[in-house]
Write a protein that holds these residues in place. Structure first.
Motif, PDB file in Angstrom:
ATOM      1  N   ALA A   1       3.809   3.848  11.614  1.00  0.00           N
ATOM      2  CA  ALA A   1       3.595   3.531  10.206  1.00  0.00           C
ATOM      3  C   ALA A   1       2.133   3.777   9.873  1.00  0.00           C
ATOM      4  O   ALA A   1       1.268   3.647  10.732  1.00  0.00           O
ATOM      5  N   ALA A   2       1.880   4.151   8.637  1.00  0.00           N
ATOM      6  CA  ALA A   2       0.502   4.355   8.170  1.00  0.00           C
ATOM      7  C   ALA A   2       0.480   4.065   6.678  1.00  0.00           C
ATOM      8  O   ALA A   2       1.222   4.681   5.921  1.00  0.00           O
TER       9      ALA A   2
ATOM     10  N   ARG B   1       1.521  12.199   5.785  1.00  0.00           N
ATOM     11  CA  ARG B   1       0.330  12.979   5.438  1.00  0.00           C
ATOM     12  C   ARG B   1      -0.766  12.895   6.496  1.00  0.00           C
ATOM     13  O   ARG B   1      -1.852  13.431   6.293  1.00  0.00           O
ATOM     14  N   LEU B   2      -0.514  12.225   7.624  1.00  0.00           N
ATOM     15  CA  LEU B   2      -1.567  12.016   8.619  1.00  0.00           C
ATOM     16  C   LEU B   2      -2.188  13.325   9.102  1.00  0.00           C
ATOM     17  O   LEU B   2      -3.406  13.451   9.161  1.00  0.00           O
TER      18      LEU B   2
ATOM     19  N   ALA C   1      -8.099  17.729   6.847  1.00  0.00           N
ATOM     20  CA  ALA C   1      -9.064  17.707   5.746  1.00  0.00           C
ATOM     21  C   ALA C   1     -10.364  17.013   6.156  1.00  0.00           C
ATOM     22  O   ALA C   1     -11.289  16.916   5.363  1.00  0.00           O
ATOM     23  N   GLY C   2     -10.419  16.525   7.401  1.00  0.00           N
ATOM     24  CA  GLY C   2     -11.649  15.940   7.905  1.00  0.00           C
ATOM     25  C   GLY C   2     -11.711  14.423   7.909  1.00  0.00           C
ATOM     26  O   GLY C   2     -12.732  13.847   8.253  1.00  0.00           O
ATOM     27  N   HIS C   3     -10.621  13.774   7.539  1.00  0.00           N
ATOM     28  CA  HIS C   3     -10.596  12.309   7.545  1.00  0.00           C
ATOM     29  C   HIS C   3     -10.399  11.817   8.980  1.00  0.00           C
ATOM     30  O   HIS C   3      -9.496  12.275   9.675  1.00  0.00           O
TER      31      HIS C   3
ATOM     32  N   GLY D   1       0.828  -1.206   0.000  1.00  0.00           N
ATOM     33  CA  GLY D   1       0.000   0.000   0.000  1.00  0.00           C
ATOM     34  C   GLY D   1       0.852   1.241   0.000  1.00  0.00           C
ATOM     35  O   GLY D   1       2.069   1.179   0.086  1.00  0.00           O
ATOM     36  N   ASP D   2       0.201   2.376  -0.107  1.00  0.00           N
ATOM     37  CA  ASP D   2       0.916   3.655  -0.125  1.00  0.00           C
ATOM     38  C   ASP D   2       1.221   4.118   1.284  1.00  0.00           C
ATOM     39  O   ASP D   2       0.364   4.089   2.164  1.00  0.00           O
TER      40      ASP D   2
END
Length: 57
Positions: free
Chosen positions: A38-39, A9-10, A16-18, A3-4
């Motif tokens: 990690a994310a 960017r967390l 941004a509302g996530h 995955g990316d």
């Protein structure tokens, strides 16, 4: 993990509302007591551009 890598960017994604919910518990990242090391965004999954924090294929 496939995955990316979105660790860098967390904060941007949260602003941004996530909600960035834990896959097992559903708890929002903002409520975690620990700092993620990690994310990753799973392959083929995208964050809903509406800012709802939900994923869609």
């Amino acid at each position: 993990m496939a995955g990316d890598d979105v660790l860098g960017r967390l904060l941007e994604l949260q602003r941004a509302g996530h909600r960035l919910e834990h896959l097992d518990t559903g708890r929002d990242l903002a409520g975690w007591a620990a700092t993620p090391m990690a994310a990753n965004r799973p392959p083929g999954r995208w964050l809903d551009p509406s800012g709802s924090g939900r994923e869609w294929c």
